[in-house]
Design an enzyme around this catalytic site. Structure first.
Site, PDB file in Angstrom:
ATOM      1  N   CYS A  97       1.085  -1.511   0.019  1.00  0.00           N
ATOM      2  CA  CYS A  97       0.112   0.125  -0.007  1.00  0.00           C
ATOM      3  C   CYS A  97       0.614   1.445   0.033  1.00  0.00           C
ATOM      4  CB  CYS A  97      -1.135  -0.054   1.150  1.00  0.00           C
ATOM      5  SG  CYS A  97      -1.481   1.831   1.061  1.00  0.00           S
TER       6      CYS A  97
ATOM      7  N   GLU B 291      -4.966  -6.355  -1.227  1.00  0.00           N
ATOM      8  CA  GLU B 291      -4.839  -4.843  -1.965  1.00  0.00           C
ATOM      9  C   GLU B 291      -5.713  -5.117  -3.477  1.00  0.00           C
ATOM     10  OE1 GLU B 291      -4.508  -2.084  -2.156  1.00  0.00           O
ATOM     11  OE2 GLU B 291      -2.955  -1.819  -0.739  1.00  0.00           O
TER      12      GLU B 291
END
Length: 231
Positions: free
Chosen positions: A145, A219
């Site tokens: 991230c 993700e």
């Protein structure tokens, strides 16, 4: 590598080596249809609003993860780095709410939304890796991230095929492709290498790569949650 090449493009960092172990997953994450919809402006606005609301809830837990890094740190320098990250995320959350208002979402709209399962899975995974492992495990779980968004933002901002004029998502692209976020990603990569000097050995690579890969897959699930407007 040229002096203008971002650090995330370097292959010989720990971050670069971990990313190389999951190239297909990384491509599926950074070129996800949600991302491509941001690039050409075709992403349905309802999907983006759903993502914005979930992303705020996501940031709450990422602030907790960096707070955990303060606890896991072995020295004051590491504690200060993690504390600065916590402060940055808390500040980002205020800006995030301002951005949500631009999309017609009040603070109450955002905080009252149920947390999506993919959001819970991702954030709790990061916290679990931090609690079960050491600070290097935690930063590894955070990096898809913390650095991945910088990669996506940099690519979209500099791709001539990205729609600029009239793209409702250009501000998002400018934020994550901008200097401040790029510098934060660079610091994250450097911190991984710094931590590795005392905590890494060849026997850890498989475990770290697995953590990095699982966080990358989560993700992908987060983007898909936005695209599906799912809970």
């Amino acid at each position: 590598m040229s002096a203008n090449t971002p650090l995330f493009a370097e292959a010989d960092t720990l971050y670069g080596r971990m990313k190389a172990t999951c190239q297909q997953d990384w491509h599926d994450y950074t070129y996800h249809p949600f991302v491509q919809g941001l690039a050409d402006g075709t992403l349905p606005e309802t999907c983006f609003r759903h993502y914005l609301q979930q992303d705020y809830l996501f940031l709450i837990h990422f602030a907790r993860a960096y707070s955990l890094a303060v606890y896991k740190a072995d020295n004051l320098e590491e504690m200060r780095f993690a504390s600065k990250s916590v402060d940055g995320i808390l500040g980002e959350m205020t800006l995030h709410l301002d951005y949500c208002r631009e999309w017609g979402l009040s603070e109450q709209d955002v905080i009252s939304l149920p947390e999506a399962r993919s959001n819970m899975a991702y954030t709790r995974y990061v916290l679990e890796r931090g609690m079960a492992g050491d600070i290097l495990d935690l930063y590894t779980a955070l990096s898809p991230c913390a650095v991945g968004y910088a990669e996506i933002g940099f690519r979209l901002k500099n791709d001539p095929n990205t729609l600029r004029e009239g793209n409702p998502y250009w501000k998002w692209i400018e934020t994550y492709g901008g200097e401040e976020f790029q510098e934060g990603a660079k610091a994250q990569i450097e911190k991984l290498d710094q931590l590795a000097t005392t905590r890494y050995n060849a026997g850890r690579m498989d475990s770290l790569a697995q953590t990095f890969r699982e966080a990358t897959r989560l993700e992908i699930g987060f983007w898909q949650m936005g695209l599906d407007c799912s809970f």
